[in-house]
Design a protein around this motif. Structure first.
Motif, PDB file in Angstrom:
ATOM      1  N   ARG A 112       0.604  -1.456   0.360  1.00  0.00           N
ATOM      2  CA  ARG A 112       0.223  -0.245  -0.288  1.00  0.00           C
ATOM      3  C   ARG A 112       1.112   1.172   0.038  1.00  0.00           C
ATOM      4  O   ARG A 112       1.745   0.808   0.695  1.00  0.00           O
ATOM      5  CB  ARG A 112      -0.991  -0.129   1.544  1.00  0.00           C
ATOM      6  N   SER A 113       0.690   1.992  -0.654  1.00  0.00           N
ATOM      7  CA  SER A 113       0.981   3.927  -0.753  1.00  0.00           C
ATOM      8  C   SER A 113       0.410   3.829   0.505  1.00  0.00           C
ATOM      9  O   SER A 113       0.035   3.296   1.064  1.00  0.00           O
ATOM     10  CB  SER A 113       0.724   4.462  -2.239  1.00  0.00           C
ATOM     11  N   ILE A 114       1.242   5.362   1.573  1.00  0.00           N
ATOM     12  CA  ILE A 114       0.780   6.350   1.817  1.00  0.00           C
ATOM     13  C   ILE A 114      -0.832   6.801   1.904  1.00  0.00           C
ATOM     14  O   ILE A 114      -1.695   6.759   2.759  1.00  0.00           O
ATOM     15  CB  ILE A 114       1.826   7.566   3.087  1.00  0.00           C
ATOM     16  N   ARG A 115      -1.185   7.286   0.496  1.00  0.00           N
ATOM     17  CA  ARG A 115      -2.292   7.510   0.452  1.00  0.00           C
ATOM     18  C   ARG A 115      -3.090   6.622   0.790  1.00  0.00           C
ATOM     19  O   ARG A 115      -3.815   6.404   1.420  1.00  0.00           O
ATOM     20  CB  ARG A 115      -2.829   8.040  -0.901  1.00  0.00           C
ATOM     21  N   GLU A 116      -2.553   5.143   0.221  1.00  0.00           N
ATOM     22  CA  GLU A 116      -4.096   3.613   0.509  1.00  0.00           C
ATOM     23  C   GLU A 116      -4.178   4.087   2.207  1.00  0.00           C
ATOM     24  O   GLU A 116      -5.241   3.121   2.035  1.00  0.00           O
ATOM     25  CB  GLU A 116      -4.065   2.574  -0.579  1.00  0.00           C
ATOM     26  N   ALA A 117      -3.045   4.013   2.884  1.00  0.00           N
ATOM     27  CA  ALA A 117      -3.239   3.343   4.349  1.00  0.00           C
ATOM     28  C   ALA A 117      -3.705   3.996   4.558  1.00  0.00           C
ATOM     29  O   ALA A 117      -4.141   3.262   6.299  1.00  0.00           O
ATOM     30  CB  ALA A 117      -0.923   2.912   4.547  1.00  0.00           C
ATOM     31  N   SER A 118      -3.369   5.527   4.436  1.00  0.00           N
ATOM     32  CA  SER A 118      -4.737   6.464   4.778  1.00  0.00           C
ATOM     33  C   SER A 118      -6.210   5.812   4.742  1.00  0.00           C
ATOM     34  O   SER A 118      -7.058   6.286   6.183  1.00  0.00           O
ATOM     35  CB  SER A 118      -4.326   8.064   4.582  1.00  0.00           C
ATOM     36  N   GLU A 119      -6.682   5.812   3.778  1.00  0.00           N
ATOM     37  CA  GLU A 119      -7.344   5.597   3.190  1.00  0.00           C
ATOM     38  C   GLU A 119      -8.197   4.356   4.441  1.00  0.00           C
ATOM     39  O   GLU A 119      -9.478   4.213   4.569  1.00  0.00           O
ATOM     40  CB  GLU A 119      -8.114   5.430   1.797  1.00  0.00           C
ATOM     41  N   LEU A 120      -7.188   3.485   4.525  1.00  0.00           N
ATOM     42  CA  LEU A 120      -7.780   1.839   5.384  1.00  0.00           C
ATOM     43  C   LEU A 120      -7.997   2.333   6.425  1.00  0.00           C
ATOM     44  O   LEU A 120      -8.530   1.227   7.040  1.00  0.00           O
ATOM     45  CB  LEU A 120      -6.352   0.981   4.659  1.00  0.00           C
ATOM     46  N   THR A 121      -6.087   3.718   6.762  1.00  0.00           N
ATOM     47  CA  THR A 121      -6.547   2.817   8.446  1.00  0.00           C
ATOM     48  C   THR A 121      -7.379   4.588   9.369  1.00  0.00           C
ATOM     49  O   THR A 121      -7.583   4.361   9.921  1.00  0.00           O
ATOM     50  CB  THR A 121      -5.266   3.147   8.807  1.00  0.00           C
ATOM     51  N   GLY A 122      -7.860   5.605   8.086  1.00  0.00           N
ATOM     52  CA  GLY A 122      -8.602   6.695   8.902  1.00  0.00           C
ATOM     53  C   GLY A 122      -7.218   7.276   9.698  1.00  0.00           C
ATOM     54  O   GLY A 122      -8.011   8.069  10.011  1.00  0.00           O
ATOM     55  N   ILE A 123      -5.858   7.428   9.296  1.00  0.00           N
ATOM     56  CA  ILE A 123      -4.796   8.112   9.960  1.00  0.00           C
ATOM     57  C   ILE A 123      -4.447   9.081   8.164  1.00  0.00           C
ATOM     58  O   ILE A 123      -4.332   8.466   7.630  1.00  0.00           O
ATOM     59  CB  ILE A 123      -3.913   7.320   9.819  1.00  0.00           C
ATOM     60  N   ALA A 124      -4.599  10.942   9.245  1.00  0.00           N
ATOM     61  CA  ALA A 124      -3.926  11.105   7.891  1.00  0.00           C
ATOM     62  C   ALA A 124      -2.630  10.925   7.778  1.00  0.00           C
ATOM     63  O   ALA A 124      -1.927  10.374   7.478  1.00  0.00           O
ATOM     64  CB  ALA A 124      -4.220  12.822   8.435  1.00  0.00           C
TER      65      ALA A 124
END
Length: 280
Positions: free
Chosen positions: A27-39
């Protein structure tokens, strides 16, 4: 939580391991953000070690990244939730930051293995050996700076006996003098004394061993609670380089096996050092 103004090597390592969890999940940082809800900015700061990561967040990220390595996650939780400052923090104003990173690495290691080609390992140096080494530093150090470094290194030596320590020392490091003949002799005798301590092993690579030219870089290998958290500290003219990528760890594990295969065993090494004492 404000960003840290100073990031230690261990704090940076926690962030790097969190980043590795994400990268292994693809996952990219953008995808990780969408997955986890963390900015995204928060994820970037955590992965850089600029902000801390709570135990709850480590477990949450590991779950979202589908990491099923329980031992690794538990070890990361322990690293992320460490509280209190180590003894080295008392010296922050008097020694370089790199010195404190070394002390912290040693403090948390399960086992320490080192290979030294020019200097006797710091954990085995006498006080006068240290003073001779620091006296020849370029650029020159003030008396106060040398005293501070000596005090710090002596304090580091308290780790001996508390963690398994294996030192492989090239003959050159045993022969190169930091000061006069007495300091050299006392240093050799000190190594012999320390080699008899519980959990301390000293081995020597003599000059007449072939095949060492391509693997002569001084290094420390710190074993972590799980293999993924091992660390290699490579000594350079510009300071220590901390290596923790899987390929790097595998390479230096192989290098140490090769070096240890070249070295005399512990008994032969003590006999060798006794012989050097008689020559000094």
């Amino acid at each position: 939580m404000p960003a840290r103004s100073f990031v230690t090597a261990r704090q940076a390592r926690v962030g790097a391991e969190v980043r590795k969890l994400r990268e292994r999940s693809g996952r990219s940082i953008r995808e990780a953000s969408e997955l986890t809800g963390i900015a995204q900015s928060k994820i970037s700061m955590m992965e850089a070690g600029r902000v801390g990561v709570s135990a709850v967040r480590v477990r949450h990220l590991a779950s979202q990244y589908a990491c099923d390595d329980v031992a690794l996650v538990q070890a990361l939780v322990a690293m992320a939730t460490e509280r209190g400052n180590g003894w080295w923090e008392e010296h922050r104003e008097t020694v370089p930051a790199g010195y404190m990173n070394v002390a912290e690495l040693e403090h948390h290691a399960v086992e320490l293995r080192t290979f030294q080609t020019v200097h006797v390992p710091g954990l085995l140096q006498t006080e006068e050996q240290m003073r001779g080494i620091f006296a020849s530093s370029v650029p020159s150090l003030s008396v106060e700076q040398r005293d501070a470094r000596v005090r710090f290194r002596l304090r580091r030596q308290e780790i001996l006996g508390k963690v398994a320590y294996q030192a492989v020392i090239h003959e050159a490091a045993l022969r190169i003098r930091a000061a006069d003949n007495k300091v050299a002799r006392d240093q050799l005798l000190h190594i012999l004394e320390q080699s008899e301590r519980h959990q301390v092993t000293v081995r020597v690579v003599p000059f007449d061993v072939d095949g060492l030219a391509g693997i002569s870089t001084p290094l420390v290998y710190a074993t972590g609670p799980v293999p993924q958290l091992d660390t290699v500290l490579v000594d350079t003219m510009h300071g220590g380089a901390y290596l923790d990528a899987e390929a790097q760890l595998n390479r230096y594990r192989a290098i140490l096996r090769t070096i240890e295969g070249m070295a005399l065993d512990a008994v032969e090494s003590r006999d060798f050092i006794h012989h050097l004492v008689q020559q000094t």
